[in-house]
Design an enzyme around this catalytic site. Sequence first.
Site, PDB file in Angstrom:
ATOM      1  N   SER A 176       0.654  -1.184  -0.284  1.00  0.00           N
ATOM      2  CA  SER A 176      -0.023   0.466  -0.043  1.00  0.00           C
ATOM      3  C   SER A 176       0.974   1.038  -0.113  1.00  0.00           C
ATOM      4  O   SER A 176       1.974   1.418   0.526  1.00  0.00           O
ATOM      5  CB  SER A 176      -1.163  -0.304   1.345  1.00  0.00           C
ATOM      6  N   ASN A 224       0.269  -9.267  12.304  1.00  0.00           N
ATOM      7  CA  ASN A 224       1.228  -7.807  11.985  1.00  0.00           C
ATOM      8  C   ASN A 224       0.693  -7.035  12.269  1.00  0.00           C
ATOM      9  O   ASN A 224      -0.314  -5.827  12.193  1.00  0.00           O
ATOM     10  CB  ASN A 224       1.304  -8.448  10.498  1.00  0.00           C
ATOM     11  N   MET A 262       2.280  -3.531  10.365  1.00  0.00           N
ATOM     12  CA  MET A 262       3.686  -2.706  10.046  1.00  0.00           C
ATOM     13  C   MET A 262       3.122  -1.138  10.273  1.00  0.00           C
ATOM     14  O   MET A 262       4.047  -0.838  10.376  1.00  0.00           O
ATOM     15  CB  MET A 262       3.548  -3.193   8.688  1.00  0.00           C
ATOM     16  N   CYS A 310      -7.034  -1.913   6.843  1.00  0.00           N
ATOM     17  CA  CYS A 310      -5.943  -2.220   7.624  1.00  0.00           C
ATOM     18  C   CYS A 310      -6.364  -1.313   8.801  1.00  0.00           C
ATOM     19  O   CYS A 310      -6.873  -0.330   9.183  1.00  0.00           O
ATOM     20  CB  CYS A 310      -4.966  -1.380   7.096  1.00  0.00           C
ATOM     21  N   LYS A 359     -10.757  -2.811  -0.614  1.00  0.00           N
ATOM     22  CA  LYS A 359     -10.751  -4.194  -0.160  1.00  0.00           C
ATOM     23  C   LYS A 359     -11.354  -3.415   1.526  1.00  0.00           C
ATOM     24  O   LYS A 359     -10.992  -2.510   2.009  1.00  0.00           O
ATOM     25  CB  LYS A 359      -8.812  -3.591   0.731  1.00  0.00           C
ATOM     26  N   THR A 415      -7.110  -8.325   7.614  1.00  0.00           N
ATOM     27  CA  THR A 415      -6.592  -8.860   9.018  1.00  0.00           C
ATOM     28  C   THR A 415      -7.394  -8.466   9.570  1.00  0.00           C
ATOM     29  O   THR A 415      -8.246  -7.325   9.528  1.00  0.00           O
ATOM     30  CB  THR A 415      -5.695  -8.968   8.459  1.00  0.00           C
ATOM     31  N   GLY A 457      -8.097 -14.293   2.863  1.00  0.00           N
ATOM     32  CA  GLY A 457      -8.090 -14.101   4.031  1.00  0.00           C
ATOM     33  C   GLY A 457      -7.936 -15.600   3.949  1.00  0.00           C
ATOM     34  O   GLY A 457      -8.680 -16.587   3.813  1.00  0.00           O
ATOM     35  N   GLY A 458      -6.654 -16.225   4.213  1.00  0.00           N
ATOM     36  CA  GLY A 458      -6.372 -17.483   4.684  1.00  0.00           C
ATOM     37  C   GLY A 458      -6.097 -19.091   3.685  1.00  0.00           C
ATOM     38  O   GLY A 458      -6.650 -20.310   3.847  1.00  0.00           O
ATOM     39  N   SER A 460      -0.422 -14.767   3.203  1.00  0.00           N
ATOM     40  CA  SER A 460       0.583 -15.417   4.273  1.00  0.00           C
ATOM     41  C   SER A 460       0.431 -16.678   4.380  1.00  0.00           C
ATOM     42  O   SER A 460       1.764 -16.994   4.769  1.00  0.00           O
ATOM     43  CB  SER A 460      -0.324 -15.815   6.336  1.00  0.00           C
TER      44      SER A 460
END
Length: 294
Positions: free
Chosen positions: A49, A72, A74, A126, A160, A188, A238-239, A261
């Site tokens: 991003s 995370n 970040m 985020c 998103k 997340t 996601g996952g 991930s």
Amino acid sequence: MIQIKLPEEEIAGVPLRNHMLLAAGILGTTGASLKRMLNLGAGGVVTKSIGPKAIPGHHGPALIPVDGGLINAMGLPNPSKDFVEEIAPLKGEPVVVSIFGGTPEEFGTVASWFPDAAAFELNLSCPHAEGYGASIGVNPRVVRECTEIVKTYNKPVWVKLTPNVTDIKIIGKAAEEGGADAIVAVNTVKAMRISTELRRPVLGNVFGGLSGQAIFPIAVRSVYDLYDAVDIPIIGCGGISSADNVLEMMMAGASAVEIGSAIHDSVNIFSEIAADLYSKDGIPAEEIVGCAHV
């Protein structure tokens, strides 16, 4: 297991090589790493991003492994406008530029820097960056206005969304009303860990976002809900870590998926999934998108 064919047309305005993209924030900081993931089988890539000003990010620890995934915090580190030169060699590739800002005007400013982007992904999700991401992405009006201003740059716009809301359908509808070409679901999930030995939070930022297999059922539910609420494509995120996960996400309503991930376990995850997912004799993916809805 069902197998599908490679996409024959653009998905949400982007000519993807397959139905799997590199998710934002994973190996997306340099042009070389993005090109590497395309070479390793990603159908498209989403950049780290990029925002209106350079940010160093939160102090560490910023990433910790947990059962079923990663947490995370970040803090959206990014080089801002300097990233334009970084990805210039990727012109013509399926590169979706993830952008963020604190206001619709800042989203528009950042979008104006990237005329060669295949599409924009708006980071309105985020969970650990004050003033950005989910802190403004929970407001339907702001989501709509951010989408509207980025649409003026005549590129496909993907929005998103965060799962950390009461009703994700309301936010998805706001993005669609703003002219979004696709919804990306989800970012997340709010999370944290505490060190019992140190008696303090593990992450430098205290709080972070959980990704990985642990949130896959949450992502599936989010995509399922959005499929009934909007009429634009959904990108599941996601996952996801297997071909069966991709199929399940499509049956919930996703036209494509993003993988992040799972790269922590294997940098070859895209080619590994593709080997199981695709066949020349497979069915068109469109036949299973949303088929689980009753």
